[in-house]
Design a protein around this motif. Sequence first.
Motif, PDB file in Angstrom:
ATOM      1  N   GLU A 147       0.878  -1.028  -0.090  1.00  0.00           N
ATOM      2  CA  GLU A 147       0.004   0.064  -0.044  1.00  0.00           C
ATOM      3  C   GLU A 147       0.954   0.981   0.090  1.00  0.00           C
ATOM      4  N   GLY A 148       1.985   1.157   0.666  1.00  0.00           N
ATOM      5  CA  GLY A 148       2.685   2.504   0.695  1.00  0.00           C
ATOM      6  C   GLY A 148       3.348   2.819  -0.490  1.00  0.00           C
ATOM      7  N   GLU A 149       3.705   1.686  -1.274  1.00  0.00           N
ATOM      8  CA  GLU A 149       4.139   1.840  -2.875  1.00  0.00           C
ATOM      9  C   GLU A 149       3.189   2.435  -3.513  1.00  0.00           C
ATOM     10  N   VAL A 150       1.957   1.760  -3.536  1.00  0.00           N
ATOM     11  CA  VAL A 150       0.889   2.360  -4.445  1.00  0.00           C
ATOM     12  C   VAL A 150       0.780   3.875  -4.114  1.00  0.00           C
ATOM     13  N   ARG A 151       0.611   4.263  -2.408  1.00  0.00           N
ATOM     14  CA  ARG A 151       0.453   5.630  -2.268  1.00  0.00           C
ATOM     15  C   ARG A 151       1.350   6.459  -2.819  1.00  0.00           C
ATOM     16  N   ALA A 152       2.722   6.218  -2.829  1.00  0.00           N
ATOM     17  CA  ALA A 152       3.739   6.856  -3.478  1.00  0.00           C
ATOM     18  C   ALA A 152       3.253   6.915  -4.887  1.00  0.00           C
ATOM     19  N   ALA A 153       3.076   6.057  -5.564  1.00  0.00           N
ATOM     20  CA  ALA A 153       2.761   5.999  -7.115  1.00  0.00           C
ATOM     21  C   ALA A 153       1.540   7.073  -7.230  1.00  0.00           C
ATOM     22  N   HIS A 154       0.628   7.098  -6.486  1.00  0.00           N
ATOM     23  CA  HIS A 154      -0.736   7.721  -6.567  1.00  0.00           C
ATOM     24  C   HIS A 154      -0.351   9.446  -6.137  1.00  0.00           C
ATOM     25  N   ALA A 155       0.794   9.537  -5.464  1.00  0.00           N
ATOM     26  CA  ALA A 155       1.078  11.194  -5.144  1.00  0.00           C
ATOM     27  C   ALA A 155       1.498  11.732  -6.616  1.00  0.00           C
ATOM     28  N   ASP A 156       1.895  10.827  -7.454  1.00  0.00           N
ATOM     29  CA  ASP A 156       2.371  11.561  -8.707  1.00  0.00           C
ATOM     30  C   ASP A 156       1.632  11.530  -9.981  1.00  0.00           C
ATOM     31  N   GLY A 157       0.429  10.769  -9.829  1.00  0.00           N
ATOM     32  CA  GLY A 157      -0.478  10.762 -10.933  1.00  0.00           C
ATOM     33  C   GLY A 157      -1.619   9.990 -10.524  1.00  0.00           C
ATOM     34  N   PRO A 158      -2.598   9.965 -11.320  1.00  0.00           N
ATOM     35  CA  PRO A 158      -4.035   9.291 -11.114  1.00  0.00           C
ATOM     36  C   PRO A 158      -4.034   7.861 -10.943  1.00  0.00           C
ATOM     37  N   LEU A 159      -4.929   7.219 -10.170  1.00  0.00           N
ATOM     38  CA  LEU A 159      -4.949   5.992 -10.019  1.00  0.00           C
ATOM     39  C   LEU A 159      -6.280   5.382 -10.560  1.00  0.00           C
ATOM     40  N   LEU A 160      -5.998   4.194 -11.295  1.00  0.00           N
ATOM     41  CA  LEU A 160      -7.074   3.443 -11.759  1.00  0.00           C
ATOM     42  C   LEU A 160      -7.188   1.811 -10.929  1.00  0.00           C
ATOM     43  N   VAL A 161      -8.543   1.733 -10.119  1.00  0.00           N
ATOM     44  CA  VAL A 161      -8.462   0.484  -9.243  1.00  0.00           C
ATOM     45  C   VAL A 161      -9.303  -0.401 -10.100  1.00  0.00           C
ATOM     46  N   VAL A 162      -8.962  -1.575 -10.626  1.00  0.00           N
ATOM     47  CA  VAL A 162      -9.737  -2.401 -11.350  1.00  0.00           C
ATOM     48  C   VAL A 162     -10.245  -3.510 -10.338  1.00  0.00           C
ATOM     49  N   VAL A 163     -11.614  -3.676 -10.462  1.00  0.00           N
ATOM     50  CA  VAL A 163     -12.237  -4.805  -9.432  1.00  0.00           C
ATOM     51  C   VAL A 163     -12.808  -5.782 -10.597  1.00  0.00           C
TER      52      VAL A 163
END
Lengths: 198, 198
Positions: free
Chosen positions: A95-111
């Motif tokens: 989750e920390g790595e995902v948060r860091a990536a999201h700080a740099d740009g938009p996030l798409l979460v696929v369910v």
Amino acid sequence: MQESHGTVVLRYGHRPGRDDRMTTHVGLTARALGADRVVLPDNAGQSAETIRDITDRFGGPFAVELRDDQRAFTGGWDGTVVHLTMYGEPVQDVEGEVRAAHADGPLLVVVGGEKVPFDFYEEADFNVAVTNQPHSEVAGLAVFLDRLFEGRELEREWADADRRVVPMETGKRVVETGEADGSDGGAGGDGSDRGGGA
Amino acid sequence: MQESHGTVVLRYGHRPGRDDRMTTHVGLTARALGADRVVLPDNAGQSAETIRDITDRFGGPFAVELRDDQRAFTGGWDGTVVHLTMYGEPVQDVEGEVRAAHADGPLLVVVGGEKVPFDFYEEADFNVAVTNQPHSEVAGLAVFLDRLFEGRELEREWADADRRVVPMETGKRVVETGEADGSDGGAGGDGSDRGGGA
């Protein structure tokens, strides 16, 4: 939420009838827990309508989109792609790595809904598991978003709501927006509860 | 989980057919996210069967119980009762108090299905909302349990499992239990994914 970059949830696959309720819950969970938009397959019109109706009454901003090109949409996403799957890496580890990536740009979460094609596992930047146990795509999405936003999504303010639930130790209270101290909405409010909100 | 005191989830109300999938997801979420037992209405036999089947394959301990006296069961609960409802107090405000109560004794978490009778709001020790927005009882339960256990439930070990998913950055891997380093279970595993695990 009004984070620096957008958070979009995409529901992959939908079987009309059988999946209506789950797809609706995916969309409502995305809205309630901090995403800005949900993208549904174009055969999920009934779920889209329910989610829009809730947004009209309880506030936004939150967008609902129907698309027939889900695969092209995920492939063309300019940002980070997270795929929620019981086969992925533990959410608590990544989750920390995902948060860091999201700080740099938009996030798409696929369910996932119907079976997600295998090459999608390779296309995603992160395959993330909320436990490696079979349970519920709605539960997985909820825990993922709560951890992604570290609880900030629970404090979100809603714009353009017709009504607002007033938290109470006991009982139900819904006020019409604009009323400074409205009367008890009780059964007059959104009595369905939807089991929802929790 | 092997906490000092038991954690039981009760699904209040069930409409066979219409609620099967949601009730199943409530039970599977309870299992995956740290509860010891789920109590379902006695007309939810199909959901009970699915949850037991998953427990047989992926491990336990986790108990599934069908009861026709749900109201008496909650009324006679010797411990703390939490009722998840969008009308309740914010989870982030009361979770510490609930945890403290749980440190002293067993916890019953009630998840609404059909309309929960009004006096139940007064009977519960805590009415807890995961946001005061309508979303999903499965999402609410998931966030509540993750916060209750402060993430420890994600590290749980499972006993008597036939198979185990090995977390992977990419792809699917399921090993038969007992295999030190089994072959890729791939489609041979529980390929359904159930959208689950996340």
